[in-house]
Design a protein around this motif. Structure first.
Motif, PDB file in Angstrom:
ATOM      1  N   PHE A   1       0.836  -1.220   0.000  1.00  0.00           N
ATOM      2  CA  PHE A   1       0.000   0.000   0.000  1.00  0.00           C
ATOM      3  C   PHE A   1       0.859   1.254   0.000  1.00  0.00           C
ATOM      4  O   PHE A   1       2.051   1.226   0.307  1.00  0.00           O
ATOM      5  CB  PHE A   1      -0.967  -0.020   1.182  1.00  0.00           C
ATOM      6  CG  PHE A   1      -0.306   0.215   2.515  1.00  0.00           C
ATOM      7  CD1 PHE A   1      -0.263   1.500   3.078  1.00  0.00           C
ATOM      8  CD2 PHE A   1       0.249  -0.839   3.231  1.00  0.00           C
ATOM      9  CE1 PHE A   1       0.342   1.711   4.307  1.00  0.00           C
ATOM     10  CE2 PHE A   1       0.842  -0.626   4.460  1.00  0.00           C
ATOM     11  CZ  PHE A   1       0.893   0.655   5.000  1.00  0.00           C
ATOM     12  N   ASP A   2       0.215   2.345  -0.362  1.00  0.00           N
ATOM     13  CA  ASP A   2       0.833   3.667  -0.382  1.00  0.00           C
ATOM     14  C   ASP A   2      -0.100   4.554   0.434  1.00  0.00           C
ATOM     15  O   ASP A   2      -1.320   4.428   0.336  1.00  0.00           O
ATOM     16  CB  ASP A   2       0.903   4.139  -1.848  1.00  0.00           C
ATOM     17  CG  ASP A   2       1.852   5.314  -2.009  1.00  0.00           C
ATOM     18  OD1 ASP A   2       2.483   5.687  -0.991  1.00  0.00           O
ATOM     19  OD2 ASP A   2       1.938   5.833  -3.131  1.00  0.00           O
ATOM     20  N   HIS A   3       0.456   5.441   1.260  1.00  0.00           N
ATOM     21  CA  HIS A   3      -0.441   6.284   2.065  1.00  0.00           C
ATOM     22  C   HIS A   3      -0.002   7.738   2.060  1.00  0.00           C
ATOM     23  O   HIS A   3       1.165   8.055   1.797  1.00  0.00           O
ATOM     24  CB  HIS A   3      -0.546   5.753   3.490  1.00  0.00           C
ATOM     25  CG  HIS A   3       0.736   5.872   4.257  1.00  0.00           C
ATOM     26  ND1 HIS A   3       1.838   5.112   3.998  1.00  0.00           N
ATOM     27  CD2 HIS A   3       1.079   6.704   5.281  1.00  0.00           C
ATOM     28  CE1 HIS A   3       2.816   5.445   4.825  1.00  0.00           C
ATOM     29  NE2 HIS A   3       2.383   6.412   5.613  1.00  0.00           N
TER      30      HIS A   3
ATOM     31  N   ARG B   1       6.300   2.926  -0.929  1.00  0.00           N
ATOM     32  CA  ARG B   1       5.215   2.026  -0.531  1.00  0.00           C
ATOM     33  C   ARG B   1       5.662   1.119   0.589  1.00  0.00           C
ATOM     34  O   ARG B   1       6.855   1.019   0.893  1.00  0.00           O
ATOM     35  CB  ARG B   1       4.790   1.162  -1.717  1.00  0.00           C
ATOM     36  CG  ARG B   1       4.159   1.985  -2.797  1.00  0.00           C
ATOM     37  CD  ARG B   1       3.869   1.165  -4.017  1.00  0.00           C
ATOM     38  NE  ARG B   1       3.311   2.049  -5.033  1.00  0.00           N
ATOM     39  CZ  ARG B   1       2.557   1.623  -6.018  1.00  0.00           C
ATOM     40  NH1 ARG B   1       2.279   0.345  -6.132  1.00  0.00           N
ATOM     41  NH2 ARG B   1       2.078   2.473  -6.887  1.00  0.00           N
TER      42      ARG B   1
ATOM     43  N   ALA C   1      -3.630   5.691  -0.287  1.00  0.00           N
ATOM     44  CA  ALA C   1      -3.719   6.274  -1.626  1.00  0.00           C
ATOM     45  C   ALA C   1      -3.845   5.162  -2.665  1.00  0.00           C
ATOM     46  O   ALA C   1      -4.457   5.327  -3.704  1.00  0.00           O
ATOM     47  CB  ALA C   1      -2.475   7.110  -1.913  1.00  0.00           C
ATOM     48  N   ASP C   2      -3.249   4.032  -2.368  1.00  0.00           N
ATOM     49  CA  ASP C   2      -3.218   2.921  -3.336  1.00  0.00           C
ATOM     50  C   ASP C   2      -2.986   1.663  -2.523  1.00  0.00           C
ATOM     51  O   ASP C   2      -2.321   1.713  -1.483  1.00  0.00           O
ATOM     52  CB  ASP C   2      -2.060   3.152  -4.326  1.00  0.00           C
ATOM     53  CG  ASP C   2      -2.035   2.072  -5.398  1.00  0.00           C
ATOM     54  OD1 ASP C   2      -3.077   1.420  -5.603  1.00  0.00           O
ATOM     55  OD2 ASP C   2      -0.961   1.883  -6.018  1.00  0.00           O
ATOM     56  N   CYS C   3      -3.562   0.566  -2.991  1.00  0.00           N
ATOM     57  CA  CYS C   3      -3.416  -0.664  -2.212  1.00  0.00           C
ATOM     58  C   CYS C   3      -3.688  -1.864  -3.107  1.00  0.00           C
ATOM     59  O   CYS C   3      -4.637  -1.844  -3.892  1.00  0.00           O
ATOM     60  CB  CYS C   3      -4.421  -0.636  -1.066  1.00  0.00           C
ATOM     61  SG  CYS C   3      -4.388  -2.134  -0.091  1.00  0.00           S
ATOM     62  N   TYR C   4      -2.844  -2.872  -3.084  1.00  0.00           N
ATOM     63  CA  TYR C   4      -3.140  -4.093  -3.841  1.00  0.00           C
ATOM     64  C   TYR C   4      -2.533  -5.318  -3.158  1.00  0.00           C
ATOM     65  O   TYR C   4      -1.576  -5.208  -2.384  1.00  0.00           O
ATOM     66  CB  TYR C   4      -2.695  -3.961  -5.293  1.00  0.00           C
ATOM     67  CG  TYR C   4      -1.204  -3.833  -5.492  1.00  0.00           C
ATOM     68  CD1 TYR C   4      -0.575  -2.593  -5.389  1.00  0.00           C
ATOM     69  CD2 TYR C   4      -0.420  -4.950  -5.786  1.00  0.00           C
ATOM     70  CE1 TYR C   4       0.790  -2.471  -5.578  1.00  0.00           C
ATOM     71  CE2 TYR C   4       0.945  -4.837  -5.978  1.00  0.00           C
ATOM     72  CZ  TYR C   4       1.545  -3.592  -5.872  1.00  0.00           C
ATOM     73  OH  TYR C   4       2.886  -3.478  -6.042  1.00  0.00           O
TER      74      TYR C   4
END
Lengths: 286, 348
Positions: free
Chosen positions: B253-255, B284, B310-313
């Motif tokens: 993830f990105d935060h 990340r 912000a993004d997560c996979y």
């Protein structure tokens, strides 16, 4: 294990003989194409055969030099023994089909596995693949050597009927040579030293076929042993017919019948041993 | 469909003595050591599937392939390819299969590739339209014409493998067995080969059995996997199922805002026991969690609550990791995994 090679799936019609030959012909044409890339081989074979013929021919001509007009030892005239030894050399060239070397190498290296993934019988493939070798040896080595010696030494001129019989017998001798070499190559399944086996085979065949010494000149017991072996049909048989040294139709038929009998026997032996070898084939690695 | 029922292959290795006399003596007296390369393997490979046959070196893969292609006869059990026992009806089986042994050439050593193809076409009775269609395909995908009239023995390994692969498909076989087919191929050609086999599978419904040590081959071609270890099947199912056996999975993830990556990792590891977090590229964070303690849902819920994502996979588990664990299973020693012999599967 039974039926490694021949049985087809139930419901699949067995291909006709013509179709079978069609599947194997490419191995003959492919073999010819490969051969033509190695032309120098024939020069080497030719020189070797000519030198071998020269040694034996001139040696035996000296032995027969003082023989009486009716014929020397074994009933050979000087021309007769010359023709015999020269043709024996030519036959040996026809028998140099490389089958023993190739089968032994493929079994030893495990490359036989690759041949087995194809829908063909490996021994039959080997037979077709050796045909161009035999034909090329005959045309490029046998005929020139024969022509060369015909110019420099007197030879017996055979009767046309004997030439015809000789040609049939020669075809059978080529088949016998194939079978003997196939069996020799298959020793690769039981020993890694096929080179030794091939050397032994070469000497045994040269001697007992009558290539070095005609069977007619061998002492009684030895001649009897030679007569009982299949190798006789490889040299002595065809040359008996070529030189007319047989007794009427029955004599000629006897020579051919022995060759056919041995060809059938060795084919059967080869087929049985091949199946037995396949069912316990172990290809390690790769 | 391909079936193996309790398939066993034992090798009798002859202890040979050196020299000609030694070789001849093995004709009469023999000392043997028995090695069990395939130890009661049973599996079913459905028609039209693309199966990876996976195992460490010496796991019995090639031996099994050799029984399925009819080259070797099993010591025990049996196998069926499209309803026939290959080693009993070798030639009938051979008509409907295509084989690549990466280690051995099946082309004519002294002939060019086109000449080899012409011979194969005759042996397999390939109809004209099929032959032309396949040559066109190889021309497009493998650039086979570039090999020209060079004899096979003068080709590079990569060039030869291209020809081997094409040769195995020339007669539209119902089943192809590819044993290490991409040895010596560069990335572009590997892609081309994968594309080719997928194309052929799509068009003709070809069953594909592949062994490879190249995980990318397996991932790009196969939909199911058969994992053998020391002569036994330890996993059979889809690649997806195989991946599910992973012990650890991860979430990346990105935060925005919040603590810097170092602090964030410490906080995650503190609050989720057994989880490891590490900074990944581009700021990340990669979170590795044991699947027996957390679900990805739980991990995601935790992250959503604590961070402004912000993004997560959640990437697929790494096939290589899964296999490494299977290979190493049982004895834990990677070297011991290379020894063929009885042993129990190590899948957890």
């Amino acid at each position: 294990m039974s039926g490694v090679d021949v049985p087809e799936r139930e419901g699949t019609p067995r291909p006709s003989p013509a179709a079978r030959v069609r599947h194997y012909l490419p191995f003959a044409t492919g073999g010819l194409q490969s051969l033509l890339r190695y032309r120098s081989t024939f020069v080497t074979t030719g020189v070797t055969a000519a030198a071998g013929a020269a040694v034996t021919v001139f040696l035996w001509r000296a032995v027969y030099a003082g023989s009486p007009p009716g014929g020397g030892p074994g009933g050979f005239t000087p021309e007769g023994i010359t023709t015999y030894l020269l043709m024996a050399q030519v036959l040996q060239v026809l028998h140099a089909n490389r089958v023993d070397d190739e089968v032994a190498a493929e079994v030893y290296r495990g490359d036989v596995a690759v041949m087995l993934v194809r829908p063909v019988s490996y021994p039959v493939v080997r037979f077709f693949a050796c045909l161009p070798v035999v034909a090329a040896n005959a045309v490029l080595v046998g005929v020139p050597v024969l022509a060369l010696f015909a110019l420099i030494v007197p030879l017996t001129v055979p009767r046309p009927v004997d030439v015809a019989l000789f040609l049939v017998s020669t075809a059978l001798s080529v088949l016998l040579a194939f079978l003997v070499n196939l069996l020799t190559g298959m020793t690769g399944f039981v020993t890694t030293n096929t080179w030794g086996v091939r050397m032994v085979k070469q000497s045994v065949v040269a001697f007992f076929a009558g290539q070095l010494v005609p069977l007619a000149l061998m002492p009684g017991p030895l001649a009897a042993v030679a007569s009982a072996l299949p190798f006789r049909g490889m040299v002595d048989g065809p040359l008996t017919l070529l030189l007319g040294r047989y007794d009427g139709v029955a004599g000629a038929a006897d020579v051919l019948a022995r060759q056919i009998g041995w060809a059938a026997g060795l084919t059967l032996l080869g087929a049985v041993l091949w199946r037995a070898s396949l069912s316990r084939l172990e290809v390690l690695g790769g | 469909m391909i079936v193996a029922e309790n398939l066993v292959k034992e090798f009798r290795l002859t202890e040979r003595k050196p020299g000609l006399v030694g070789s001849l003596s093995t004709l009469f007296t023999r000392e043997h050591r028995i090695v069990r390369a395939v130890d009661g393997v049973s599996f079913t490979i459905p028609a039209g599937s693309k199966t990876a046959y996976i195992g460490a070196n010496g796991a019995g893969k090639s031996t099994t392939i050799k029984m399925l292609t009819g080259i070797m006869t099993p010591t025990g059990g049996r196998c069926l390819v499209r309803g026939i026992e290959p080693y009993r009806h070798r030639q009938a089986n051979a008509r409907s299969i295509g084989v690549v042994f990466g280690q051995r050439s099946q082309l004519w050593w002294d002939l060019s590739v086109p000449d080899s193809f012409r011979i194969l076409r005759r042996i397999y009775d390939v109809p004209d339209p099929v032959y032309r269609r396949n040559l066109a395909l190889y021309r497009d995908l493998l650039d086979i014409d570039a090999l020209g009239t060079t004899p096979v023995r003068q080709l590079s390994l990569g060039q030869r493998m291209r020809a081997e692969i094409a040769a195995s498909l020339l007669h539209d076989p119902a089943v192809v067995f590819w044993d290490e087919p991409t040895i010596g191929l560069d990335m572009v050609l590997k892609d081309a080969v994968r594309h080719l086999v997928n194309h052929v599978h799509r068009e003709l419904g070809t069953t594909v059995v592949l062994t490879s040590h190249d995980i990318a081959d397996i991932a790009a071609i196969c939909d199911s996997a058969l994992v053998v270890d020391r002569g036994r099947v330890v996993h059979q199912g889809s690649i997806r199922d195989l991946l599910r056996t992973a012990e650890r999975r991860s979430v990346v993830f990105d935060h925005r805002g919040g603590p810097d990556p170092g602090h964030a990792c410490a906080r995650i590891e503190q609050e989720l026991p057994g989880v490891s977090a590490s900074p990944a590229e581009d700021g990340r964070i990669k979170v590795d969690y044991p699947v027996d303690r957390f679900t990805s849902r739980q991990v995601l819920a935790f992250l959503l609550e604590r961070f402004d994502l912000a993004d997560c996979y959640a990437p697929e588990p790494d096939l290589e990791d899964v296999l490494r664990r299977i290979y190493a299973g049982g004895s834990r020693s990677p070297l011991a995994a290379g020894v063929a012999g009885p042993g129990q599967g190590g899948a957890a």
